[in-house]
Design a protein around this motif. Structure first.
Motif, short mmCIF file in Angstrom:
data_model
loop_
_atom_site.label_atom_id
_atom_site.label_comp_id
_atom_site.label_asym_id
_atom_site.label_seq_id
_atom_site.Cartn_x
_atom_site.Cartn_y
_atom_site.Cartn_z
N LYS A 86 70.22 -16.62 93.23
CA LYS A 86 70.34 -15.45 92.37
C LYS A 86 71.69 -14.77 92.62
O LYS A 86 72.13 -14.64 93.76
N ILE A 87 72.30 -14.33 91.55
CA ILE A 87 73.54 -13.57 91.64
C ILE A 87 73.18 -12.10 91.47
O ILE A 87 72.59 -11.72 90.46
N MET A 88 73.52 -11.29 92.45
CA MET A 88 73.21 -9.86 92.39
C MET A 88 74.53 -9.09 92.30
O MET A 88 75.49 -9.41 92.99
N GLU A 89 74.55 -8.06 91.43
CA GLU A 89 75.73 -7.21 91.33
C GLU A 89 75.28 -5.77 91.43
O GLU A 89 74.43 -5.32 90.67
N ASP A 90 75.85 -5.04 92.39
CA ASP A 90 75.53 -3.63 92.56
C ASP A 90 76.10 -2.86 91.38
O ASP A 90 77.29 -2.97 91.08
N GLU A 91 75.25 -2.10 90.71
CA GLU A 91 75.70 -1.39 89.50
C GLU A 91 76.79 -0.36 89.77
O GLU A 91 77.65 -0.13 88.93
N ILE A 92 76.76 0.26 90.95
CA ILE A 92 77.73 1.30 91.26
C ILE A 92 79.01 0.74 91.86
O ILE A 92 80.10 0.98 91.37
#
Length: 130
Positions: A86-92
């Motif tokens: 899974k690729i996760m990207e922090d929104e902030i």
């Protein structure tokens, strides 16, 4: 056969989710870091390492986000084991990381985690994200 235990690993990356997705979802991308060679026929993927070959079925795929493969046994039947990237990207902060979900026998978890660390290190080198 021993029951395998599910575990998760997370690795930070300095790369865009769309670029990472190409390396986790395509046979050519996977063969640059995950296996010596990867072939696919539709949803059936064959992963080749040295003299061994493992088959898996692509179970789920969401562009820019994740892929999930279910391992097949020698007869081509689904097993209960899978691996997911899974690729996760922090929104902030926009920090990107890859989360690996995999299974290993209890006494092989450390070895399995080390293998993933080496493979992710290879991926970072391919991407120039070291």
């Amino acid at each position: 056969m021993e029951v395998k235990v599910k575990y998760e690993l997370e690795f930070p990356f300095h790369a865009s989710p769309s670029l990472l997705y190409q390396y986790i979802s395509t046979p050519s991308g996977l063969s640059e870091w995950f296996a010596d060679n990867v072939n696919s026929r539709g949803e059936l993927f064959t992963f080749i390492w040295d003299d061994s070959e493992e088959k898996a079925k692509l179970m789920a795929k969401r562009a820019g986000e994740r892929v999930k493969f279910r391992w097949l046994d020698e007869d081509g039947n689904d097993t209960e084991y899978f691996f997911e990237i899974k690729i996760m990207e922090d929104e902030i902060t926009k920090d990107v990381s890859i989360v690996i979900v995999d299974f290993a026998e209890e006494d092989e978890i450390d070895e399995s985690k080390l293998l993933w660390e080496n493979q992710i290190s290879d991926l970072k080198h391919v991407l120039g994200s070291v």
